[in-house]
Design a protein around this motif. Structure first.
Motif, PDB file in Angstrom:
ATOM      1  N   ASN A 156       2.046   1.162  11.644  1.00 14.49           N
ATOM      2  CA  ASN A 156       2.315   2.553  10.712  1.00 14.49           C
ATOM      3  C   ASN A 156       3.532   3.322  11.142  1.00 14.49           C
ATOM      4  N   VAL A 157       4.353   3.012  11.940  1.00 15.16           N
ATOM      5  CA  VAL A 157       5.361   3.524  12.343  1.00 15.16           C
ATOM      6  C   VAL A 157       6.330   3.858  11.497  1.00 15.16           C
ATOM      7  N   GLY A 158       7.170   4.864  11.452  1.00 13.04           N
ATOM      8  CA  GLY A 158       8.185   4.992  10.282  1.00 13.04           C
ATOM      9  C   GLY A 158       7.729   6.286   9.359  1.00 13.04           C
ATOM     10  N   THR A 159       7.485   5.671   8.219  1.00 14.24           N
ATOM     11  CA  THR A 159       6.830   6.797   7.255  1.00 14.24           C
ATOM     12  C   THR A 159       5.304   7.318   7.554  1.00 14.24           C
ATOM     13  N   GLY A 160       4.802   6.284   8.035  1.00 15.44           N
ATOM     14  CA  GLY A 160       3.096   6.460   8.202  1.00 15.44           C
ATOM     15  C   GLY A 160       2.448   6.397   6.916  1.00 15.44           C
ATOM     16  N   LEU A 161       3.079   5.976   6.032  1.00 17.82           N
ATOM     17  CA  LEU A 161       2.508   6.151   4.688  1.00 17.82           C
ATOM     18  C   LEU A 161       1.969   4.932   3.990  1.00 17.82           C
ATOM     19  N   ARG A 162       0.838   4.911   3.717  1.00 14.37           N
ATOM     20  CA  ARG A 162       0.190   3.797   2.810  1.00 14.37           C
ATOM     21  C   ARG A 162      -0.211   4.341   1.669  1.00 14.37           C
ATOM     22  N   VAL A 163       0.351   3.635   0.721  1.00 11.20           N
ATOM     23  CA  VAL A 163       0.017   3.828  -0.736  1.00 11.20           C
ATOM     24  C   VAL A 163      -1.148   2.794  -1.337  1.00 11.20           C
ATOM     25  N   SER A 164      -2.497   3.228  -1.872  1.00 11.97           N
ATOM     26  CA  SER A 164      -3.206   2.161  -1.955  1.00 11.97           C
ATOM     27  C   SER A 164      -3.759   2.523  -3.621  1.00 11.97           C
ATOM     28  N   VAL A 165      -3.960   1.410  -4.141  1.00 11.40           N
ATOM     29  CA  VAL A 165      -4.549   1.360  -5.621  1.00 11.40           C
ATOM     30  C   VAL A 165      -5.832   0.652  -5.585  1.00 11.40           C
ATOM     31  N   MET A 166      -6.862   1.104  -6.095  1.00 12.87           N
ATOM     32  CA  MET A 166      -7.993   0.433  -6.188  1.00 12.87           C
ATOM     33  C   MET A 166      -8.161  -0.037  -7.523  1.00 12.87           C
TER      34      MET A 166
END
Lengths: 337, 337
Positions: A156-166
Motif C-alpha cells: 500500500n506504500v506510495g499513494t495508499g490509494l485503492r480504487v474499487s468498483v463493485m
C-alpha cells in the motif's frame, strides 16, 4: 437515504464505488497492538472527530454488539478481520449516510474510506482527498520523500490509494464469457475477484475490480486506469445482455421463476437469495419484470444478509429462524408500494 | 360440471374411480378389422344410441380431429391405442357429463366405461351394470355358460370387469414407503402402476390400482377386494401425511415454492406442471396453502395437458408456443376468483 440503497450512474452494472486511503501517524509505531498505544491513538482521533466534521461520529468496536459490527461488514464498510478481532482494538468514524467510514487501527492507523452508489470514481476520490487534507491539517502522517505515504504493508506504500468498483456481471457469466474478460483485464494492473471469496466465485455474479499498484503511479493515473477498464467491462456486460435479451423467453422465464420462489418461499438462506436475486436484478435492469424496482432489489440484497436482517427486524434469531424471517422480509419488501 | 372437475369421497387421496365392462356381440367376429363389419357394427350401435338413453351421443373417431381425440385420452376416457389407430376403426358413445364413455371396436366390440370422482366403487359399478343390462336388452352378448362373458383377450374373460381407482400418493413417496406398500399389495390380486407409464414411474405421484382377475370371481368380490385394498392404501397415505405435517416447515416451503414457480413461470412443460402440482395438491389437501382450491388443482391438472390446453384455448399451438400458453393458463386459473 443511505448510498447503498440508491442507484447511481451505470448502476445497471456498477453497484458501487469505493475509495480507500491508507494513512499512518508518524508519532505511533505501525500496526500497534499494545493496549496503551491503541487507546492513546483512538482517543486522539475521538477528540478530533468534531474538528474533522462531515458529521462523523466515533465508535469503539468493543462497545458495539456483534450484529451491529457484522451489519457493517455486510455493507462492506469495515473488513471482517477488523470486526472480528477480540483484542478490543479498533474504532471507526462514520457519518449517518454511511458514505464515509474511517477504520482506526485496522492494518493501518487510518483507513479513510468513501463510498458511492453506481460508478463515480471522480467525485468519490475528490471527497476522499478533501477529507484526507482536512485530517492531515490536525495530524502528522508518516511519509517518505522517496515513496510517499508509508503503510503497514508494503503493497500500500506510495499513494495508499485503492480504487474499487463493485460490478454485477450476470450476462457475462451466463454467456460463459466471464473468464475470458477477466483474464484479459488482469494484464492491465487490476485485481478482480468474486465478491464472495475465491472459492465461491462461481456462486456469485458480483465482482470487485481494484488497482494492484499504489507506488510509482499518481492517484490520477490509478483512477483513470480503473475508470477505463471498468468502462470496458460495463460495455462488454451490456453487449452480453443485448445478446441474452434477443432470445429473451428463456431469460424472462428464469427471472420470473426466481421471483416466484423469492416471493413464495417459507424459508431461505442468504446465499440462495443472492443467487436467485442476481437474475432478478438482471431482469429489473433490462426492464423485463414490472413487479420489481431498483430500490427493492437493493433492499433485498441488503436486508437478507444475516446481520442486516436482524438489524432490520430489531431482534436476534437462530439460523433456522433467520431463514424463516428472511422469507417473510423478502415478501414484505416485494409487496411494498 | 364434469365429474373430473369435481371432488368426491376421499378425494384427498383417491382422484377417481372407473368401472370398465368388456362386452362382445355374438353375431360379429372378435376384434374385427375388415371395414365392412366394422361399419356394420358401428352403425348398429349408432342406431341404438337413442334407445340406450343416458344422453349418450355417437361419434366416429375418424370424424374427430386429433386434438379432440387426444383430449379424451388425457382425461382417461379412451385409450391412446384406440385414439391413434389410423384404420378408420372405432367410435364412441359419450354423454355430456363424460362420466359414461363406451368405446366401440377397441379391443372388444364394446367397452362400457363409467367414471366418478373420488372413491366410489359401489355407485359407479351400479350405474355400469344398469347400463350393461339396458344394452343387453337390445343386443346378444357373446357368452359361455362355463366362463361367462367372452372377450377378445383371455385376461378379460368371465366378468369382463375391471375396477380401477386412481390414487395420489405423494406422502408415501416422499417418506420412501411407496415401494413397500405397493409390493405388499401385489400379493392381493391387484395391479398397481404409475400412471405415466412404467418407466416414468418415479416422475409421478399418481398410481392406478385395479383387479388382476376377471374369471372365477364374482363382480361383487372383485369390487370388495379393490375397495378393501384401496382403503388400506388411503389409510397409509394419510398416516404418511400426518408424519410429514408434523415437521411441516419443509413441506410448506416446498408447496409454496412450487406454487411460486407455477404462478410466475413464463413457459413450462406439462410434465413439470404435473411434478410441481403434485406437492401443491398435497398442500391443498392438508390445508397448508390458502391460495389454492380443489377445483383449481383439478383444472390445473386437466388444462395443462397438451390437448386439453389447446381445447381450453380453442387454438392449435406448436410445442414451444404451448409451453408459453400453458404458463398463461396456469396464472389465469390460479388467479380465478
Amino acid at each position: 437515504m443511505n448510498w447503498y440503497l440508491q442507484s447511481g450512474k451505470d448502476s445497471d452494472v456498477a453497484i458501487s464505488t469505493r475509495i480507500r486511503l491508507a494513512r499512518n501517524l508518524s508519532e505511533f509505531k505501525f500496526n500497534i497492538k499494545d493496549k496503551e498505544s491503541v487507546n492513546k491513538l483512538e482517543e486522539k482521533i475521538k477528540e478530533l472527530s468534531w474538528n474533522i466534521g462531515y458529521g462523523l461520529k466515533f465508535f469503539k468496536l468493543k462497545d458495539m454488539d456483534d450484529i451491529t459490527k457484522m451489519s457493517l461488514v455486510e455493507k462492506n464498510l469495515i473488513s471482517p478481520e477488523f470486526a472480528l478481532n477480540r483484542n478490543e482494538i479498533g474504532s471507526i468514524l462514520i457519518n449517518d449516510d454511511e458514505n464515509i467510514c474511517i477504520m482506526i487501527n485496522e492494518e493501518d492507523h487510518l483507513r479513510i474510506q468513501v463510498f458511492s452508489s453506481g460508478f463515480d470514481i471522480e467525485n468519490t476520490l475528490n471527497l476522499a482527498k478533501e477529507l484526507d487534507t482536512k485530517i492531515q491539517s490536525f495530524l502528522n502522517y508518516a511519509m517518505s520523500n522517496d515513496y510517499g505515504y508509508l503503510t503497514s504493508c508494503p503493497t500500500n506504500v506510495g499513494t495508499g490509494l485503492r480504487v474499487s468498483v463493485m460490478l454485477h456481471l450476470p450476462a457475462l457469466r451466463k454467456t460463459k464469457n466471464i473468464e475470458k474478460v477477466l483474464d484479459a483485464i488482469t494484464n492491465f494492473g487490476v485485481n478482480i475477484r468474486g465478491i464472495y471469496g475465491e472459492n465461491s466465485k462461481s456462486s456469485s455474479d458480483m465482482f470487485q475490480i481494484s488497482n494492484k499498484k499504489t507506488l510509482g503511479i499518481s492517484e490520477e493515473d490509478i483512477a483513470k486506469n480503473i475508470k477505463i477498464i471498468t468502462e470496458k467491462i460495463i460495455e462488454q456486460e451490456r453487449a452480453a445482455r443485448k445478446f441474452l435479451i434477443k432470445d429473451n423467453l428463456d431469460l424472462e422465464d428464469k427471472v420470473y421463476r426466481n421471483f416466484g420462489i423469492l416471493k413464495n418461499c417459507r424459508k431461505i438462506s442468504s446465499s440462495e437469495v443472492r443467487e436467485l436475486l442476481s437474475t432478478v436484478k438482471l431482469g429489473t435492469d433490462l426492464g423485463i419484470i414490472d413487479e420489481m424496482t431498483d430500490l427493492k432489489v437493493l433492499k433485498l440484497y441488503l436486508y437478507t444478509k444475516p446481520a442486516n436482517l436482524q438489524k432490520y427486524l430489531g431482534e436476534q434469531y437462530e439460523e433456522l429462524e433467520r431463514d424463516v424471517k428472511r422469507a417473510e422480509v423478502i415478501k414484505q419488501i416485494i409487496n411494498e408500494k
